[in-house]
Design a protein around this motif. Structure first.
Motif, PDB file in Angstrom:
ATOM      1  N   GLU A 177       0.205  -2.306 -17.397  1.00  0.00           N
ATOM      2  CA  GLU A 177      -0.676  -3.162 -16.012  1.00  0.00           C
ATOM      3  C   GLU A 177       0.112  -2.672 -14.936  1.00  0.00           C
ATOM      4  N   VAL A 178       1.250  -2.546 -14.732  1.00  0.00           N
ATOM      5  CA  VAL A 178       2.208  -2.300 -14.224  1.00  0.00           C
ATOM      6  C   VAL A 178       1.759  -0.937 -14.001  1.00  0.00           C
ATOM      7  N   ALA A 179       1.555  -0.251 -14.800  1.00  0.00           N
ATOM      8  CA  ALA A 179       1.698   1.397 -14.228  1.00  0.00           C
ATOM      9  C   ALA A 179       0.408   1.657 -13.540  1.00  0.00           C
ATOM     10  N   ASP A 180      -0.559   1.015 -14.174  1.00  0.00           N
ATOM     11  CA  ASP A 180      -1.996   1.576 -13.360  1.00  0.00           C
ATOM     12  C   ASP A 180      -1.732   0.759 -12.031  1.00  0.00           C
ATOM     13  N   ILE A 181      -1.174   0.143 -11.955  1.00  0.00           N
ATOM     14  CA  ILE A 181      -0.445  -0.744 -10.828  1.00  0.00           C
ATOM     15  C   ILE A 181      -0.688   0.122  -9.850  1.00  0.00           C
ATOM     16  N   ALA A 182       0.758   0.727 -10.273  1.00  0.00           N
ATOM     17  CA  ALA A 182       2.089   2.260  -9.108  1.00  0.00           C
ATOM     18  C   ALA A 182       0.608   3.110  -9.174  1.00  0.00           C
ATOM     19  N   ARG A 183       0.218   3.483 -10.023  1.00  0.00           N
ATOM     20  CA  ARG A 183      -1.198   4.790 -10.160  1.00  0.00           C
ATOM     21  C   ARG A 183      -1.922   4.350  -8.704  1.00  0.00           C
ATOM     22  N   SER A 184      -2.202   4.017  -8.502  1.00  0.00           N
ATOM     23  CA  SER A 184      -3.684   3.395  -7.676  1.00  0.00           C
ATOM     24  C   SER A 184      -2.802   3.240  -6.320  1.00  0.00           C
ATOM     25  N   ILE A 185      -1.387   3.019  -5.561  1.00  0.00           N
ATOM     26  CA  ILE A 185      -0.802   2.021  -5.223  1.00  0.00           C
ATOM     27  C   ILE A 185      -0.291   3.923  -4.755  1.00  0.00           C
ATOM     28  N   ASP A 186      -0.174   4.595  -5.599  1.00  0.00           N
ATOM     29  CA  ASP A 186       0.438   5.878  -5.493  1.00  0.00           C
ATOM     30  C   ASP A 186      -0.626   6.924  -4.746  1.00  0.00           C
ATOM     31  N   ARG A 187      -2.362   6.858  -4.946  1.00  0.00           N
ATOM     32  CA  ARG A 187      -3.320   7.054  -4.838  1.00  0.00           C
ATOM     33  C   ARG A 187      -3.876   6.913  -3.460  1.00  0.00           C
ATOM     34  N   VAL A 188      -3.701   5.351  -2.955  1.00  0.00           N
ATOM     35  CA  VAL A 188      -3.821   5.492  -1.355  1.00  0.00           C
ATOM     36  C   VAL A 188      -2.798   5.305  -0.198  1.00  0.00           C
ATOM     37  N   GLU A 189      -1.846   5.911  -0.922  1.00  0.00           N
ATOM     38  CA  GLU A 189      -0.564   6.123   0.936  1.00  0.00           C
ATOM     39  C   GLU A 189      -0.921   8.020   0.065  1.00  0.00           C
ATOM     40  N   ASP A 190      -0.939   8.646  -0.963  1.00  0.00           N
ATOM     41  CA  ASP A 190      -1.933  10.001  -0.586  1.00  0.00           C
ATOM     42  C   ASP A 190      -2.968   9.990   0.459  1.00  0.00           C
ATOM     43  N   ALA A 191      -3.699   8.853  -0.044  1.00  0.00           N
ATOM     44  CA  ALA A 191      -5.177   9.118   1.059  1.00  0.00           C
ATOM     45  C   ALA A 191      -4.528   9.095   2.694  1.00  0.00           C
ATOM     46  N   ILE A 192      -3.896   8.438   3.062  1.00  0.00           N
ATOM     47  CA  ILE A 192      -3.109   7.870   4.260  1.00  0.00           C
ATOM     48  C   ILE A 192      -2.744   9.355   4.688  1.00  0.00           C
ATOM     49  N   VAL A 193      -1.707   9.852   3.991  1.00  0.00           N
ATOM     50  CA  VAL A 193      -0.973  10.698   4.608  1.00  0.00           C
ATOM     51  C   VAL A 193      -2.548  11.982   4.900  1.00  0.00           C
ATOM     52  N   GLU A 194      -3.241  11.864   4.511  1.00  0.00           N
ATOM     53  CA  GLU A 194      -4.435  13.406   4.250  1.00  0.00           C
ATOM     54  C   GLU A 194      -5.183  12.639   5.580  1.00  0.00           C
ATOM     55  N   ALA A 195      -5.204  11.314   5.159  1.00  0.00           N
ATOM     56  CA  ALA A 195      -6.332  11.250   6.597  1.00  0.00           C
ATOM     57  C   ALA A 195      -5.899  11.064   7.830  1.00  0.00           C
ATOM     58  N   VAL A 196      -4.213  11.054   8.484  1.00  0.00           N
ATOM     59  CA  VAL A 196      -3.583  11.690   9.149  1.00  0.00           C
ATOM     60  C   VAL A 196      -3.300  12.631   9.089  1.00  0.00           C
ATOM     61  N   GLU A 204      -4.714   3.251  12.027  1.00  0.00           N
ATOM     62  CA  GLU A 204      -6.268   3.464  11.507  1.00  0.00           C
ATOM     63  C   GLU A 204      -6.591   4.136  10.602  1.00  0.00           C
ATOM     64  N   ALA A 205      -5.694   4.795   9.234  1.00  0.00           N
ATOM     65  CA  ALA A 205      -5.571   4.769   8.093  1.00  0.00           C
ATOM     66  C   ALA A 205      -5.331   3.611   7.335  1.00  0.00           C
ATOM     67  N   ARG A 206      -4.193   3.248   7.314  1.00  0.00           N
ATOM     68  CA  ARG A 206      -3.732   2.650   7.138  1.00  0.00           C
ATOM     69  C   ARG A 206      -4.083   1.477   6.957  1.00  0.00           C
ATOM     70  N   ALA A 207      -5.360   0.777   7.802  1.00  0.00           N
ATOM     71  CA  ALA A 207      -6.183  -0.102   8.009  1.00  0.00           C
ATOM     72  C   ALA A 207      -7.730  -0.356   7.323  1.00  0.00           C
ATOM     73  N   GLU A 208      -7.692   1.304   7.251  1.00  0.00           N
ATOM     74  CA  GLU A 208      -8.938   1.764   6.312  1.00  0.00           C
ATOM     75  C   GLU A 208      -8.545   1.571   4.797  1.00  0.00           C
TER      76      GLU A 208
END
Length: 221
Positions: A177-196, A204-208
């Motif tokens: 359960e924890v590992a799945d959430i951690a991977r999801s967090i990593d995906r979100v943070e990668d997406a934020i960097v790509e959006a910037v 804007e990227a963090r809000a989205e």
């Protein structure tokens, strides 16, 4: 030599930061404050083999013979109550642990023979380093018992992740359960960097991508 009992599916690529954030989102403790990497570039993940130390009395006691009982792939977690005035891990133990494919050692206390551990490539996390021996000062009180470090109760077989940022422990029953959430967090943070990189502002990227609620507790229990 003992073998490991069945353990959860381990994910070696997760950082302690992502795992810690995932634990926060579930309202679980696990980050071991005050324990840091002996040198940079170390990473490990594995089931915990716990060792509890205590001060010696007139009956004496040993400091390192437990190593014969640690299975390959385990991470040794030594609780010496945070003491930094004497060591509980040295060069012989680093070399033997490396030879036996033990995954690493995490110490609520101190270690020595840093150069030996470095040459062997054996990963260690500790409160500090200090050369004075623990012989005739401390002894092994018990192995494979629950220990408490920084108010985190750690059971044998719990999963420990350690890297440049420190060490964090996850209850074995909740690792997936924890590992799945951690991977999801990593995906979100990668997406934020790509959006910037694509022209968005950081706000804007963090809000989205819901950055500010990533660690918000999701489990009301």
């Amino acid at each position: 030599m003992n073998t490991l009992a069945a353990t959860p599916r381990l994910t070696t690529g997760l950082s302690t930061a992502s795992v810690s954030d995932a634990l926060d989102s579930l309202g679980l403790p696990g980050s071991l404050h005050g324990i840091g990497a002996l040198r940079q570039g170390q990473r490990t993940v594995g089931p915990v083999f716990t060792v509890a130390y205590e001060p010696v009395d007139e009956t004496g006691g040993t400091v390192g013979d437990f190593l014969d009982d640690v299975p390959a792939g385990a991470v040794i977690l030594i609780d010496n109550a945070g003491r930094t005035d004497c060591t509980v891990w040295g060069g012989i133990m680093s070399q033997v642990a490396h030879e036996r494919a033990i995954a690493g050692t995490v110490i609520n206390g101190t270690c020595r023979d840093v150069a030996v551990a470095t040459e062997a490539g054996y990963p260690i996390w500790s409160v500090s380093r200090f050369m004075r021996t623990g012989k005739d000062r401390v002894r092994v009180a018990a192995v494979q018992v629950p220990v408490t470090v920084d108010q985190v109760v750690i059971h044998p077989g719990d999963i420990l992740v350690a890297d440049d940022d420190g060490a964090v422990v996850v209850p074995a029953a909740r690792w997936d359960e924890v590992a799945d959430i951690a991977r999801s967090i990593d995906r979100v943070e990668d997406a934020i960097v790509e959006a910037v990189r694509g022209g968005a502002t950081l706000a804007e990227a963090r809000a989205e991508h819901g950055y500010h609620s990533l660690q918000t507790r999701k489990d009301p229990s």
